[in-house]
Enzyme design. Structure first.
Site, short mmCIF file in Angstrom:
data_model
loop_
_atom_site.label_atom_id
_atom_site.label_comp_id
_atom_site.label_asym_id
_atom_site.label_seq_id
_atom_site.Cartn_x
_atom_site.Cartn_y
_atom_site.Cartn_z
N ASP A 199 -8.17 7.17 -9.48
CA ASP A 199 -8.47 6.47 -8.24
C ASP A 199 -9.96 6.54 -7.88
O ASP A 199 -10.59 5.53 -7.61
CB ASP A 199 -7.62 7.04 -7.11
CG ASP A 199 -7.86 6.36 -5.78
OD1 ASP A 199 -7.54 5.18 -5.66
OD2 ASP A 199 -8.39 7.02 -4.86
N THR A 224 -7.11 9.36 0.35
CA THR A 224 -6.63 8.13 0.96
C THR A 224 -5.77 8.51 2.17
O THR A 224 -4.92 9.40 2.08
CB THR A 224 -5.78 7.33 -0.04
OG1 THR A 224 -6.60 7.00 -1.18
CG2 THR A 224 -5.26 6.05 0.58
N GLU A 237 0.81 -1.21 0.00
CA GLU A 237 0.00 0.00 0.00
C GLU A 237 0.85 1.27 0.00
O GLU A 237 0.55 2.22 -0.72
CB GLU A 237 -0.92 0.02 1.23
CG GLU A 237 -2.07 -0.97 1.16
CD GLU A 237 -3.17 -0.51 0.23
OE1 GLU A 237 -3.57 0.68 0.29
OE2 GLU A 237 -3.64 -1.33 -0.58
#
Length: 266
Positions: free
Chosen positions: A63, A68, A45
């Site tokens: 995305d 995020t 990640e």
């Protein structure tokens, strides 16, 4: 097939109190091994071997998940980010991120695409800055709690349900839950089950089964997120090397970088 991070609701978070069988306890009893599994995913990640609790970024327009943030990439546009902030606010009502709850609630109520994503970040103008500045230990506690509730426990439940005995199988299922949501992980598992005519608990060789799950996930990511498909390659290398127990230390190569996996993720 639905895409990354399936719809997560508050009900899921609040009711995911699972009672594990003795088989599940056997596969997760070693906290060091759990840490290894978590470390593999955080490398995929964030390219870090340790959790980065105050990470926050608006990824590219491809995305579609808003902002995020956090140790495993909670997002403002797929419900789990809002669940996290709500829980954090229960732990610390005066935290500096609570002011974003009205905006996050509004985003959650808006229409999401077929993959459960919403890229709206109105009302979150300083969210990234405030997350990066948040070093509250309760924010870390909240993230680890929701990581367990929304991703780790479902992964353990899935691994147990198929009769998995290898730590690598659990690690890969957890990575799928984080990347695709529990429902997405189930789809790949069911595809492999259909192809092979059963599950490891039915006598299907676990390595062969895991390889098939990897095939289905790779095929999906190759079209949907070509760069992201390399994380499947990384796990497949561990499988081919026979490292199904994931005993640290060992090397893990993903996206062109090699990391030493030692279980020191926290």
């Amino acid at each position: 097939m639905k895409n990354l991070r399936k719809l997560v609701t508050l009900a899921v978070s609040l009711t995911m109190c699972l009672s594990f069988s003795s088989a599940a306890l056997a596969i997760t009893a070693n906290s060091e091994q759990k840490a290894v599994d978590l470390q593999l995913t955080t490398v995929c990640e964030n390219s870090k071997t340790k959790f980065v609790y105050n990470y926050a970024e608006k990824l590219g327009s491809f995305d579609g998940r808003g902002i995020t943030f956090g140790c495993i990439g909670f997002t403002t546009g797929t419900y789990d980010g809002n669940i996290l902030i709500h829980y954090y606010t229960k732990l610390n009502p005066n935290n500096n991120l609570a002011k974003y709850i009205p905006a996050l609630d509004r985003i959650d109520k808006e229409e999401h695409d077929e993959d459960g994503k919403n890229d709206d970040i109105k009302g979150l103008d300083n969210f990234i800055k405030d997350v990066k500045a948040c070093n509250d230990s309760l924010f870390k506690k909240a993230q680890l709690y929701e990581l367990d509730e929304m991703y780790w426990k479902p992964a353990v439940s899935l691994a147990t349900s198929i009769g998995a005995k290898h730590q690598l199988t659990l690690a890969f299922i957890y990575d799928m839950c984080v990347n695709h949501g529990e429902d997405g992980a189930k789809e790949y598992i069911n595809s492999a089950k259909k192809k092979l005519g059963g599950l490891p608990k039915d006598g299907i060789d676990e390595n062969k089964f895991l390889s098939s799950v990897m095939d289905y996930r790779y095929a999906f990511l190759k079209d949907d997120d070509p760069e992201g498909s390399d994380r499947v390659n990384a796990y497949r290398k561990l499988l081919k090397a026979g490292n199904v127990d994931l005993k640290p230390d060992f090397n893990f190569t993903v996206y062109g970088d090699t990391f030493n996996i030692d279980g020191d993720v926290y």
